[in-house]
Design an enzyme around this catalytic site. Structure first.
Site, PDB file in Angstrom:
ATOM      1  CG  ASP A  10      -1.798   1.144   1.388  1.00 23.76           C
ATOM      2  OD1 ASP A  10      -1.579   2.165   0.712  1.00 23.76           O
ATOM      3  OD2 ASP A  10      -2.753   1.030   2.181  1.00 23.76           O
ATOM      4  CB  ILE A  11       1.586   3.799  -2.571  1.00 23.47           C
ATOM      5  CG1 ILE A  11       2.859   4.559  -2.965  1.00 23.47           C
ATOM      6  CG2 ILE A  11       0.356   4.684  -2.647  1.00 23.47           C
ATOM      7  CD1 ILE A  11       2.924   4.925  -4.428  1.00 23.47           C
ATOM      8  CG  ASN A  24      -9.718  13.339 -10.610  1.00 26.73           C
ATOM      9  OD1 ASN A  24      -9.833  14.549 -10.514  1.00 26.73           O
ATOM     10  ND2 ASN A  24     -10.175  12.510  -9.692  1.00 26.73           N
ATOM     11  CB  VAL A  33      -3.612   4.913  -5.468  1.00 21.39           C
ATOM     12  CG1 VAL A  33      -3.459   5.787  -6.677  1.00 21.39           C
ATOM     13  CG2 VAL A  33      -2.432   5.062  -4.545  1.00 21.39           C
ATOM     14  CG  ASP A  34      -6.993  10.885  -6.040  1.00 17.60           C
ATOM     15  OD1 ASP A  34      -6.300  11.545  -5.245  1.00 17.60           O
ATOM     16  OD2 ASP A  34      -7.783  11.404  -6.849  1.00 17.60           O
ATOM     17  N   GLY A 124      -5.813   1.095 -12.878  1.00 16.68           N
ATOM     18  CA  GLY A 124      -6.978   0.742 -12.070  1.00 16.68           C
ATOM     19  C   GLY A 124      -8.252   1.245 -12.727  1.00 16.68           C
ATOM     20  CB  ILE A 125     -10.480   4.027 -11.697  1.00 15.26           C
ATOM     21  CG1 ILE A 125     -10.899   3.426 -10.346  1.00 15.26           C
ATOM     22  CG2 ILE A 125     -11.588   4.873 -12.290  1.00 15.26           C
ATOM     23  CD1 ILE A 125     -10.985   4.411  -9.200  1.00 15.26           C
ATOM     24  CE1 TYR A 126      -9.578   8.121 -14.761  1.00 16.60           C
ATOM     25  CE2 TYR A 126      -7.322   8.891 -14.969  1.00 16.60           C
ATOM     26  CZ  TYR A 126      -8.649   9.129 -14.650  1.00 16.60           C
ATOM     27  OH  TYR A 126      -9.033  10.386 -14.236  1.00 16.60           O
TER      28      TYR A 126
HETATM   29  N1  AR6 Z   1      -1.391   1.560  -2.896  1.00 14.44           N
HETATM   30  C1  AR6 Z   1      -0.826   1.170  -4.058  1.00 14.44           C
HETATM   31  N2  AR6 Z   1      -1.519   0.930  -5.189  1.00 14.44           N
HETATM   32  C2  AR6 Z   1      -2.868   1.102  -5.124  1.00 14.44           C
HETATM   33  C3  AR6 Z   1      -3.539   1.516  -3.951  1.00 14.44           C
HETATM   34  C4  AR6 Z   1      -2.739   1.756  -2.795  1.00 14.44           C
HETATM   35  N3  AR6 Z   1      -3.263   2.161  -1.635  1.00 14.44           N
HETATM   36  N4  AR6 Z   1      -4.871   1.589  -4.224  1.00 14.44           N
HETATM   37  C5  AR6 Z   1      -5.039   1.219  -5.515  1.00 14.44           C
HETATM   38  N5  AR6 Z   1      -3.826   0.907  -6.060  1.00 14.44           N
HETATM   39  P1  AR6 Z   1      -6.214   3.721  -9.567  1.00 14.44           P
HETATM   40  P2  AR6 Z   1      -5.979   5.112 -12.153  1.00 14.44           P
HETATM   41  C6  AR6 Z   1      -3.489   0.474  -7.418  1.00 14.44           C
HETATM   42  O1  AR6 Z   1      -7.594   3.298  -9.872  1.00 14.44           O
HETATM   43  O2  AR6 Z   1      -6.259   3.864 -12.881  1.00 14.44           O
HETATM   44  C7  AR6 Z   1      -9.242   7.806  -9.006  1.00 14.44           C
HETATM   45  O3  AR6 Z   1     -10.629   7.947  -8.835  1.00 14.44           O
HETATM   46  C8  AR6 Z   1      -4.582  -0.112  -8.276  1.00 14.44           C
HETATM   47  O4  AR6 Z   1      -4.787  -1.488  -7.968  1.00 14.44           O
HETATM   48  O5  AR6 Z   1      -5.895   4.188  -8.212  1.00 14.44           O
HETATM   49  O6  AR6 Z   1      -4.839   5.991 -12.608  1.00 14.44           O
HETATM   50  C9  AR6 Z   1      -8.585   9.118  -9.449  1.00 14.44           C
HETATM   51  O7  AR6 Z   1      -9.180  10.222  -8.814  1.00 14.44           O
HETATM   52  C10 AR6 Z   1      -3.983   0.067  -9.674  1.00 14.44           C
HETATM   53  O8  AR6 Z   1      -3.048  -0.972  -9.963  1.00 14.44           O
HETATM   54  O9  AR6 Z   1      -5.711   4.900 -10.566  1.00 14.44           O
HETATM   55  C11 AR6 Z   1      -8.848   9.108 -10.921  1.00 14.44           C
HETATM   56  O10 AR6 Z   1     -10.147   9.551 -11.202  1.00 14.44           O
HETATM   57  C12 AR6 Z   1      -3.197   1.376  -9.541  1.00 14.44           C
HETATM   58  O11 AR6 Z   1      -3.047   1.604  -8.134  1.00 14.44           O
HETATM   59  C13 AR6 Z   1      -8.723   7.646 -11.289  1.00 14.44           C
HETATM   60  O12 AR6 Z   1      -9.010   6.917 -10.092  1.00 14.44           O
HETATM   61  C14 AR6 Z   1      -3.886   2.576 -10.153  1.00 14.44           C
HETATM   62  O13 AR6 Z   1      -5.285   2.481  -9.931  1.00 14.44           O
HETATM   63  C15 AR6 Z   1      -7.321   7.281 -11.712  1.00 14.44           C
HETATM   64  O14 AR6 Z   1      -7.315   5.960 -12.169  1.00 14.44           O
END
Ligand code: AR6
Length: 173
Positions: A10-11, A24, A33-34, A124-126
């Protein structure tokens, strides 16, 4: 030379000078992660994000760019917010994804950070495919010119993603 580590975790718990946030354009928080960074980091991060929106980034932080704030209550000293591209099957947006890593590193260097942790931006979400997201990250980190940053950590949230990342790096060797 910058040392590049692939770790699972977990970062928000990582002790480095700067952690990167997959934010975003609004800079006002979200899921993934945000969401975790704002929840654990506390309101000081959001307060600085709001100030950035009111000053330099009235129209939001453009995709591929990066900007730093305090890390609030997190163990890191700074959060570097960057905006990854949403995955598209019809359009190659990978240069924007590489920009996220390159610009985050540049911002970390400007701060004088020596250690930086990245999440797997856009994966992730993207919806960016994980293997390619790792390839884009490693392409930038392995080619980076020397800066104050001597240790870069790619933090993969779960064991499967970590194993995939290790596999991608092995195949690049
Ligand atoms: N520590 C490390 N990695 C994580 C954590 C954590 N605590 N939580 C999730 N990940 P994402 P995106 C991973 O969705 O795709 C938000 O709503 C996750 O499993 O966090 O760039 C923003 O506001 C994945 O591998 O970011 C934007 O709207 C990676 O981090 C949107 O999501 C990135 O997933 C950005 O989407």
């Amino acid at each position: 030379m910058m040392e590049i580590e692939l770790v699972q975790g977990d970062i928000t718990a990582v002790r480095v000078d700067a952690i990167v946030n997959a934010a975003n354009s609004s800079l006002l928080g979200g899921g993934g992660v945000d969401g975790a960074i704002h929840r654990r980091g506390g309101s000081a991060i959001l307060a600085e994000c709001r100030a950035l929106r009111a000053s330099r980034y009235g129209r939001g932080l453009p995709t591929g760019q990066a900007v730093a704030t305090t890390a609030g209550n997190l163990p890191a000293s700074w959060v570097v917010h960057t905006v990854g591209p949403v995955w598209s099957a019809s359009e190659d947006r990978s240069s924007l994804l590489r920009d996220c890593y390159a610009n985050s590193l540049r911002v970390a260097d400007e701060l004088g950070a020596t250690s930086v942790a990245f999440p797997l931006i856009s994966a992730g979400i993207y919806r960016w495919p994980v293997e390619d997201a790792v390839r884009q990250a490693l392409a930038v980190l392995t080619a980076a010119r020397p800066t104050t940053v001597t240790r870069a950590r790619l933090v993969l949230f779960d064991a499967t993603t970590h194993a995939t990342a290790v596999g991608v790096r092995e195949r690049l060797r």
